[in-house]
Write a protein that holds these residues in place. Structure first.
Motif, PDB file in Angstrom:
ATOM      1  N   TYR A  24       0.828  -1.208   0.000  1.00 50.39           N
ATOM      2  CA  TYR A  24       0.000   0.000   0.000  1.00 50.39           C
ATOM      3  C   TYR A  24       0.865   1.261   0.000  1.00 50.39           C
ATOM      4  O   TYR A  24       0.456   2.306  -0.515  1.00 50.39           O
ATOM      5  CB  TYR A  24      -0.907   0.008   1.235  1.00 50.39           C
ATOM      6  CG  TYR A  24      -1.889   1.149   1.272  1.00 50.39           C
ATOM      7  CD1 TYR A  24      -2.868   1.283   0.287  1.00 50.39           C
ATOM      8  CD2 TYR A  24      -1.857   2.098   2.294  1.00 50.39           C
ATOM      9  CE1 TYR A  24      -3.780   2.330   0.313  1.00 50.39           C
ATOM     10  CE2 TYR A  24      -2.765   3.144   2.334  1.00 50.39           C
ATOM     11  CZ  TYR A  24      -3.727   3.262   1.340  1.00 50.39           C
ATOM     12  OH  TYR A  24      -4.629   4.290   1.370  1.00 50.39           O
ATOM     13  N   ALA A  25       2.048   1.156   0.591  1.00 51.55           N
ATOM     14  CA  ALA A  25       2.904   2.338   0.694  1.00 51.55           C
ATOM     15  C   ALA A  25       4.369   1.966   0.580  1.00 51.55           C
ATOM     16  O   ALA A  25       4.794   0.896   1.016  1.00 51.55           O
ATOM     17  CB  ALA A  25       2.657   3.053   2.027  1.00 51.55           C
ATOM     18  N   LEU A  26       5.122   2.872  -0.031  1.00 52.66           N
ATOM     19  CA  LEU A  26       6.575   2.795  -0.017  1.00 52.66           C
ATOM     20  C   LEU A  26       7.042   3.837   0.994  1.00 52.66           C
ATOM     21  O   LEU A  26       6.747   5.024   0.859  1.00 52.66           O
ATOM     22  CB  LEU A  26       7.151   3.085  -1.404  1.00 52.66           C
ATOM     23  CG  LEU A  26       8.682   3.063  -1.544  1.00 52.66           C
ATOM     24  CD1 LEU A  26       9.095   2.534  -2.923  1.00 52.66           C
ATOM     25  CD2 LEU A  26       9.294   4.448  -1.324  1.00 52.66           C
ATOM     26  N   LYS A  31       3.648  -0.268  -8.818  1.00 55.27           N
ATOM     27  CA  LYS A  31       2.214   0.067  -8.694  1.00 55.27           C
ATOM     28  C   LYS A  31       1.801   0.289  -7.231  1.00 55.27           C
ATOM     29  O   LYS A  31       0.750  -0.173  -6.775  1.00 55.27           O
ATOM     30  CB  LYS A  31       1.346  -1.025  -9.338  1.00 55.27           C
ATOM     31  CG  LYS A  31       1.551  -1.126 -10.856  1.00 55.27           C
ATOM     32  CD  LYS A  31       0.663  -2.189 -11.462  1.00 55.27           C
ATOM     33  CE  LYS A  31       0.691  -2.156 -12.986  1.00 55.27           C
ATOM     34  NZ  LYS A  31       2.044  -2.177 -13.576  1.00 55.27           N
ATOM     35  N   ILE A  32       2.637   0.994  -6.499  1.00 58.13           N
ATOM     36  CA  ILE A  32       2.363   1.344  -5.101  1.00 58.13           C
ATOM     37  C   ILE A  32       1.760   2.753  -5.078  1.00 58.13           C
ATOM     38  O   ILE A  32       2.360   3.696  -5.591  1.00 58.13           O
ATOM     39  CB  ILE A  32       3.654   1.300  -4.257  1.00 58.13           C
ATOM     40  CG1 ILE A  32       4.271  -0.108  -4.322  1.00 58.13           C
ATOM     41  CG2 ILE A  32       3.378   1.698  -2.810  1.00 58.13           C
ATOM     42  CD1 ILE A  32       5.638  -0.213  -3.659  1.00 58.13           C
ATOM     43  N   PRO A  33       0.561   2.905  -4.512  1.00 59.95           N
ATOM     44  CA  PRO A  33      -0.143   4.197  -4.636  1.00 59.95           C
ATOM     45  C   PRO A  33       0.429   5.343  -3.812  1.00 59.95           C
ATOM     46  O   PRO A  33       0.210   6.505  -4.146  1.00 59.95           O
ATOM     47  CB  PRO A  33      -1.569   3.871  -4.181  1.00 59.95           C
ATOM     48  CG  PRO A  33      -1.430   2.656  -3.310  1.00 59.95           C
ATOM     49  CD  PRO A  33      -0.285   1.872  -3.873  1.00 59.95           C
ATOM     50  N   TYR A  34       1.147   5.034  -2.711  1.00 64.75           N
ATOM     51  CA  TYR A  34       1.618   6.108  -1.835  1.00 64.75           C
ATOM     52  C   TYR A  34       3.111   5.980  -1.532  1.00 64.75           C
ATOM     53  O   TYR A  34       3.631   4.881  -1.333  1.00 64.75           O
ATOM     54  CB  TYR A  34       0.852   6.107  -0.506  1.00 64.75           C
ATOM     55  CG  TYR A  34      -0.594   6.523  -0.654  1.00 64.75           C
ATOM     56  CD1 TYR A  34      -0.949   7.873  -0.707  1.00 64.75           C
ATOM     57  CD2 TYR A  34      -1.600   5.564  -0.737  1.00 64.75           C
ATOM     58  CE1 TYR A  34      -2.271   8.250  -0.858  1.00 64.75           C
ATOM     59  CE2 TYR A  34      -2.932   5.946  -0.885  1.00 64.75           C
ATOM     60  CZ  TYR A  34      -3.258   7.290  -0.939  1.00 64.75           C
ATOM     61  OH  TYR A  34      -4.563   7.678  -1.087  1.00 64.75           O
ATOM     62  N   PRO A  40       2.402   8.062  -7.962  1.00 69.32           N
ATOM     63  CA  PRO A  40       2.120   7.890  -6.533  1.00 69.32           C
ATOM     64  C   PRO A  40       1.935   9.236  -5.832  1.00 69.32           C
ATOM     65  O   PRO A  40       2.521  10.240  -6.224  1.00 69.32           O
ATOM     66  CB  PRO A  40       3.379   7.175  -6.013  1.00 69.32           C
ATOM     67  CG  PRO A  40       4.034   6.587  -7.219  1.00 69.32           C
ATOM     68  CD  PRO A  40       3.707   7.491  -8.355  1.00 69.32           C
ATOM     69  N   THR A  41       1.117   9.230  -4.797  1.00 76.20           N
ATOM     70  CA  THR A  41       0.897  10.421  -3.974  1.00 76.20           C
ATOM     71  C   THR A  41       1.885  10.408  -2.818  1.00 76.20           C
ATOM     72  O   THR A  41       2.069   9.386  -2.159  1.00 76.20           O
ATOM     73  CB  THR A  41      -0.534  10.442  -3.419  1.00 76.20           C
ATOM     74  OG1 THR A  41      -1.457  10.484  -4.514  1.00 76.20           O
ATOM     75  CG2 THR A  41      -0.761  11.651  -2.529  1.00 76.20           C
TER      76      THR A  41
END
Length: 369
Positions: free
Chosen positions: A63-65, A169-172, A226-227
């Motif tokens: 979900y996050a890096l 493909k990690i969104p945050y 990513p955000t």
């Protein structure tokens, strides 16, 4: 500095790029507290709320890096995200030639103690040094910023983290900036990549990251990237540095302190700021501490003058005397307290090592720079 116009509320003077001193002796940062500061806070708050809302509906792998530096803030955030909130985090760190051994040891220890995947990206050392050498050598009027080398290194880390998240493909992408760094949290990957290319040249940026991925990031739409999330800035009222350190050390997750986890470039960064702008590298952070009442203004002004002497009159010397070392220790004792011997000795060694770091970048340093 005695002839400069200095803000009578904080410690900033007219030499800091972008800082103006009014007729009432207030700096533009103090009089514009609801400008960039508020804008960055609102953006951080919005992104963090969206980050929290999306957790339970996420079906991907990570979900996050998390940008993991080995410092207290990113270490605590990792532990919270994984062990408290159950988020599948990809820890991400960037190796560079001036990385703190203490920070590196902290990262290696976390890998053994917390269940998370981690990538420690190795950059091309030759290209990295070439970029930093170029940035340190820029003239004052080329790029107007007393923190430029740190900013560029930050761009490198940001681009590396965002491209990694994009490819997986990690969104945050999560940063652990503390609230004092709020003015440095206006992340915009496309704008920052553009600035990096402008400063360093596209060829070196391609060499460091790869042409294909850089061109893909340039072409991508904002909502495809990513955000970047900065939770501590979004939760600034509840941020407590001492509580974070106490909890981490109680769980044996963190060693050292903020000074020991800084990279070895810090004295040279101060040299850059003093020699080109007559400004203290950590001036904005110190000013914020003064505004918040956490540091006495007179002491802060005195400390900056003494630290300037350390960097510009002592650290540049090839032969540093015992009297020089005594002066350095005395100044650091005033800042940290005499009981913090380990922190003081660590910073002393870092200061004395400034010439070696400059030599590694093939930079000539002198009082006339």
């Amino acid at each position: 500095m005695s002839n400069l116009k200095i803000c009578n509320r904080c410690v900033l003077n007219e030499n800091y790029p972008g800082v103006k001193i009014s007729d009432s002796q207030k700096c533009s940062c103090c009089t514009d507290m609801f400008g960039d500061t508020y804008k960055n806070y609102r953006a951080a708050f919005k992104n963090y709320q969206e980050f929290k809302k999306g957790i339970k509906n996420f079906t991907g792998k990570h979900y996050a890096l998390l940008m993991l530096s080995g410092g207290k803030d990113s270490t605590y955030l990792l532990n919270e995200l994984v062990n408290k909130y159950g988020i599948n985090v990809l820890g991400f760190s960037v190796k560079h030639p001036f990385e703190s051994e203490v920070a590196l040891n902290n990262i290696n220890s976390l890998i053994q103690k917390i269940p998370f995947e981690h990538i420690h990206l190795s950059l091309n050392t030759k290209v990295y040094k070439k970029i930093m050498q170029k940035v340190f050598s820029l003239k004052r009027d080329d790029i107007f910023s007393e923190r430029l080398p740190c900013t560029v290194c930050g761009y490198i880390t940001e681009i590396a983290g965002v491209t990694m998240a994009y490819m997986h493909k990690i969104p945050y992408v999560v940063y652990a900036n503390d609230p004092l760094q709020i003015l440095n949290t206006d992340y915009n990957i496309k704008k920052d990549l553009e600035n990096m290319i402008k400063i360093c040249g596209k060829a070196d940026v391609y060499s460091l990251f790869g042409k294909d991925i850089i061109d893909e990031i340039i072409r991508a739409e904002e909502d495809e990237l990513p955000t970047i999330v900065t939770p501590y800035v979004a939760m600034m009222d509840s941020y407590n540095e001492n509580e974070i350190i106490e909890k981490l050390k109680a769980e044996n997750l963190y060693r050292g302190d903020s000074v020991q986890t800084y990279c070895s470039l810090v004295p040279l960064l101060n040299y850059y700021s003093f020699s080109k702008y007559n400004s203290y590298f950590f001036g904005h952070q110190l000013a914020q501490e003064v505004r918040q009442g956490n540091t006495d203004r007179d002491f802060a002004l005195s400390y900056m003058e003494m630290y300037r002497k350390i960097i510009m009159e002592i650290a540049i010397k090839e032969d540093i005397t015992e009297d020089d070392m005594k002066f350095i220790r005395t100044v650091l004792e005033k800042k940290y307290g005499k009981d913090n011997k380990e922190k003081i000795e660590y910073e002393c060694k870092s200061i004395v090592n400034m010439r070696n770091v400059a030599n590694a970048l093939q930079l000539n340093i002198s009082t006339n720079s």
